[in-house]
Design an enzyme around this catalytic site. Structure first.
Site: not given
Length: 290
Positions: A37, A65
């Protein structure tokens, strides 16, 4: 140049932006193994030259992440870009370390996750965000994902944020995960920041920033220093040595008898790396040739 470069993507760049910039530097075919993204940062593997044919072998990877979850606010996109839908006070009880760690630990394991409405998943031929932008309702089916581990890094009581590291399977939406964690904590929240630090074996420690490339004296040379070759990409698979006659058949697309287990193999001739082949039902087929 054939191989993979690991780019540390900055915020507000699309994956396509990165592909375009590297293609401009090299003047050859460039692709990527899956979008990140625009708001997210971190590891974006970029495929160069004949390595673009490796995409099918590099997309089913687990990911790691670092996430910042903002509590007390719900947005329509589950991140900082969307309009605020709801706000509420967050008590200090919710932000206690022991309580947060307990909730994070409860998220570990296989589970069903409902993807966010603002995503590119297709339903009846249309992307979910197309329905969302038109205010149309659509049934979103949950997907099975796996959370392998979650580690609390920091709690900012003043900002009402929680920073954590998560290892998860392909297909996990961190925005949805943030909303689910907030709900388990007894409040609302959204993903405020996201850094992808690992994709499969590709780590942020081995990455290069796009600015380092753009401002390098010789960007192409800089890429050559960092490239992971196709042979290195498949370092953990078996190898097959072909004689010259078999190699000629292999290069011409002829399936060769090879009595090995089904799977992917590195192909050599006279110790020279030729490319990648696959075996199915004891027949060796050409996949990628340098």
């Amino acid at each position: 140049m054939d191989g993979v470069i690991i780019i540390n993507k900055p915020k507000n760049y699309t994956s396509h932006d990165i592909v375009y910039k590297i293609k401009k530097i090299l003047g050859e075919k460039v692709g990527h193994t899956g979008t990140l993204d625009p708001l997210a940062q971190g590891v974006l593997p970029i495929l160069i030259g004949k390595a673009t044919k490796c995409s099918a072998y590099l997309t089913n990877h687990d990911k790691t992440y670092q996430v910042e979850l903002k509590l007390g606010i719900k947005t329509e996109t589950a991140d900082g870009e969307g309009n605020i839908l709801q706000e509420e006070n967050v008590s200090e009880e919710i932000l206690k370390k022991e309580y947060v760690e307990k909730v994070l630990l409860s998220m570990v394991g296989k589970q069903e996750q409902v993807p966010p409405i603002y995503s590119a998943i297709k339903v009846n031929g249309k992307k979910l965000y197309e329905y969302a932008r038109k205010g149309q309702e659509v049934e979103i089916k949950p997907r099975e994902i796996t959370i392998y581990s979650m580690k609390l890094n920091n709690i900012n009581i003043e900002q009402k944020t929680i920073n954590f590291t998560v290892e998860c399977s392909k297909g996990t939406y961190i925005r949805s995960l943030c909303e689910d964690i907030a709900s388990k904590l007894g409040t609302i929240g959204y993903m405020n920041n996201l850094v992808r630090i690992k994709v499969g074996k590709f780590s942020i420690q081995d990455s290069i920033s796009i600015d380092d490339l753009i401002y390098a004296n010789n960007p192409k040379e800089k890429l050559e220093e960092k490239i992971i070759t196709i042979e290195e990409l498949f370092e953990n698979v078996g190898k097959i040595e072909l004689n010259q006659k078999s190699l000629n058949l292999f290069l011409n697309g002829v399936k060769i008898s090879e009595f090995k287990s089904d799977g992917i193999y590195k192909i050599y001739c006279n110790t020279d790396f030729i490319g990648i082949g696959s075996i199915k039902n004891e027949r060796l087929k050409r996949e990628i040739v340098l």
